[in-house]
Design a protein around this motif. Sequence first.
Motif, PDB file in Angstrom:
ATOM      1  N   ASP A  97      -6.190 -14.685  -0.994  1.00  0.00           N
ATOM      2  CA  ASP A  97      -7.276 -15.326  -1.013  1.00  0.00           C
ATOM      3  C   ASP A  97      -9.193 -13.533  -0.801  1.00  0.00           C
ATOM      4  O   ASP A  97      -7.643 -12.574  -1.256  1.00  0.00           O
ATOM      5  CB  ASP A  97      -7.510 -15.155   0.591  1.00  0.00           C
ATOM      6  N   CYS A 137     -14.726 -20.260   0.471  1.00  0.00           N
ATOM      7  CA  CYS A 137     -12.761 -20.929   0.712  1.00  0.00           C
ATOM      8  C   CYS A 137     -12.408 -21.932   1.375  1.00  0.00           C
ATOM      9  O   CYS A 137     -12.160 -22.560   1.030  1.00  0.00           O
ATOM     10  CB  CYS A 137     -12.253 -19.453   2.211  1.00  0.00           C
ATOM     11  N   ARG A 141     -10.810 -24.780  -1.359  1.00  0.00           N
ATOM     12  CA  ARG A 141      -9.101 -25.152  -0.819  1.00  0.00           C
ATOM     13  C   ARG A 141      -9.014 -26.775  -1.178  1.00  0.00           C
ATOM     14  O   ARG A 141      -8.235 -27.147  -1.268  1.00  0.00           O
ATOM     15  CB  ARG A 141      -9.166 -24.516   0.351  1.00  0.00           C
ATOM     16  N   ASP A 203      -4.439 -17.292   9.704  1.00  0.00           N
ATOM     17  CA  ASP A 203      -5.684 -17.742   9.958  1.00  0.00           C
ATOM     18  C   ASP A 203      -6.657 -15.790  10.213  1.00  0.00           C
ATOM     19  O   ASP A 203      -6.681 -16.371  11.784  1.00  0.00           O
ATOM     20  CB  ASP A 203      -6.226 -18.786   8.850  1.00  0.00           C
ATOM     21  N   HIS A 248      -8.775 -11.577   2.063  1.00  0.00           N
ATOM     22  CA  HIS A 248      -9.688 -11.250   2.681  1.00  0.00           C
ATOM     23  C   HIS A 248      -9.997 -10.634   4.223  1.00  0.00           C
ATOM     24  O   HIS A 248      -8.856 -10.600   5.077  1.00  0.00           O
ATOM     25  CB  HIS A 248      -9.536 -12.983   3.195  1.00  0.00           C
ATOM     26  N   THR A 350      -6.280 -18.331  -7.036  1.00  0.00           N
ATOM     27  CA  THR A 350      -7.098 -18.156  -5.462  1.00  0.00           C
ATOM     28  C   THR A 350      -8.376 -18.651  -5.422  1.00  0.00           C
ATOM     29  O   THR A 350      -8.800 -19.345  -6.173  1.00  0.00           O
ATOM     30  CB  THR A 350      -7.112 -16.130  -5.780  1.00  0.00           C
ATOM     31  N   ASP A 351      -8.761 -18.751  -4.288  1.00  0.00           N
ATOM     32  CA  ASP A 351      -9.210 -19.494  -3.944  1.00  0.00           C
ATOM     33  C   ASP A 351     -11.057 -18.873  -3.601  1.00  0.00           C
ATOM     34  O   ASP A 351     -11.960 -20.122  -4.573  1.00  0.00           O
ATOM     35  CB  ASP A 351     -10.147 -19.730  -2.122  1.00  0.00           C
TER      36      ASP A 351
END
Length: 597
Positions: A97, A137, A141, A203, A248, A350-351
């Motif tokens: 992330d 994000c 995703r 998360d 993140h 990664t996002d």
Amino acid sequence: RKREKYDSSSQPFRSITMMMRQNNNNNNASRAAVAAGVLTKIGRAGKTHRLSPRSPPSSSLPKAGSTDQVSDQGSIVAKDPAKEKKKPMNVLLLYADDWRHDTLGAAGNPVVKTPTLDRLASEGVRFTDNCVTTSVCWCSRVTLYTGLYTARHNTTKPRYFFANWTETIYAQLRDEGYHVGHVGKWGVNHYNKKTIPFSVEDDGWHVRQSGPKTWHITEKNEADALRFFETRPRDKPFFVNVAFFATHAVDGDKRQYLPQNSSLSMYSNAHIPNPATNTLESFKRLPYFFTDRNEGRTRWRWRYDTEEKRQHMMKNYYRMATEVDTACGVILKELERQGELDNTMIIFTTDNGNFHAEHGLADKWYPHQESIRVPLIIKDPRMDPSKIGTLNDDFTLNVDLAPTILRAAGVEPPAGMMGRDMSVLYRTEEDGGLPRARDAEGASSGGTSAGAAPPGGAAVPRPSESIASFRRLHETSRWRTEFFYEHPVIIFMHYIPSSEALVRKDYKYFYWPDFGVEQLFHVSEDPMEEGDLLGMNSSGFYEVSAAKAKAKATNAKATNATAAADVGRHVRALEEMRTRFRELKGIIQDTRDPVIV
């Protein structure tokens, strides 16, 4: 499971040197050790087809392990190995992330240590111009899950999932007989969890007490991934997305990045270079609506407004990146222990990217390269040996991940998926890869009539063509050389304004819809995207500014004739890119027909 140390002499992944965590700070040092972009409508007709259906064996066939088979007459005959069905390939996705393209030792980062991912790159292909189509994000995703642009999956708000869940990679692979799992961050709430046999969501936190144990989220992601492998049925192929929350930040926590205690001595003596564009002058070069109310500027103040704070934040960010690298090593070791390494496609990506103070900003969202370029490493058992350990600078996109994963599993992507199978970029031509002598010229800016073949071999299918055959034709022609970028407004336009772009290797065209502002960057000569070539004329329209173009000339001693030629080149580029931008935007946002980008 107790973590084991990599044996550097073992094969095939044994060359990965992985130092396991042992005793707090004593182990810190060892732990650090890609058709021309033409979008082509597919049409509404056509059904999806599986490439390699896996029906259970008939009871009349020889038992597993037998080298014989039964003939039509009932006699036993020798089995032809060439005709035997291959074992289904597993897929492991390592998905981090807020991690941009150069947060890798293999990418030349002089500070961060990522030995596992560096080794993975040496045993696969690293894609250096891999980008996301929306840099935030939840949008990114859901693009991974669906193979759709944000305009089509419509997940423009965090935590809400609007696309058809039955056409996600999870549902498609589950229906194909795969054991499917997800570990870590989902990014959306409204999805059908019942379709995921193994799902553990974590998360938004870095450190949390759970019972007698204090967990760091990366440790938790790792432990849950190991549990997936330990509990999976051995008679099924698997797909698992290990979706790390790191790197993140914890939104709302002024500390932002909280690495594990055992990592705190890492990088303590390192100096993190200051980006050349981390200046007030660079921030003022952004469009006029970038004010102190902009969330990118607010987060810059949280992290980077003093040198001491910037050093502290970046060191903690890099510590968390190395922790993810270490966890990836542990997961790969378990894959090796189970004897599945040679039959597993491994992907690290990664996002979205992240501003590390460039342009006086922090975080992501906008079309600049720091925000949209993300790492991509693929190790694939089908890989052409000559491609192992190489770099690829084609424009690959996060919208390509879903069709690539499905094709690896022998599943034809649903008709609506917009991306391409990236394996054509590293497989031999005989094995379905791109032709060796593929044309490398740029994209056509025009459309095509039904059945026509513009540069790159793309074509609108005739009514008699199946979606699957058309997709294969499109993918094995020339690879894209441009793409459309989009990002919705978040909360309100002065907080995070919406943005769009047409991205190419030589120029990048920005459009800010909330304000009607255009920008043009000659990125082949201005990679930092500091020299906007456009200005507003007396009629209120944007045009190439001769003064700006001359000021940005690569040769300070350029003649007037050279400067005039540059202006003419920029004017032509602007006119063509405006037209192409409107065309691509219209095709992508017209949801009536499927399209391949």
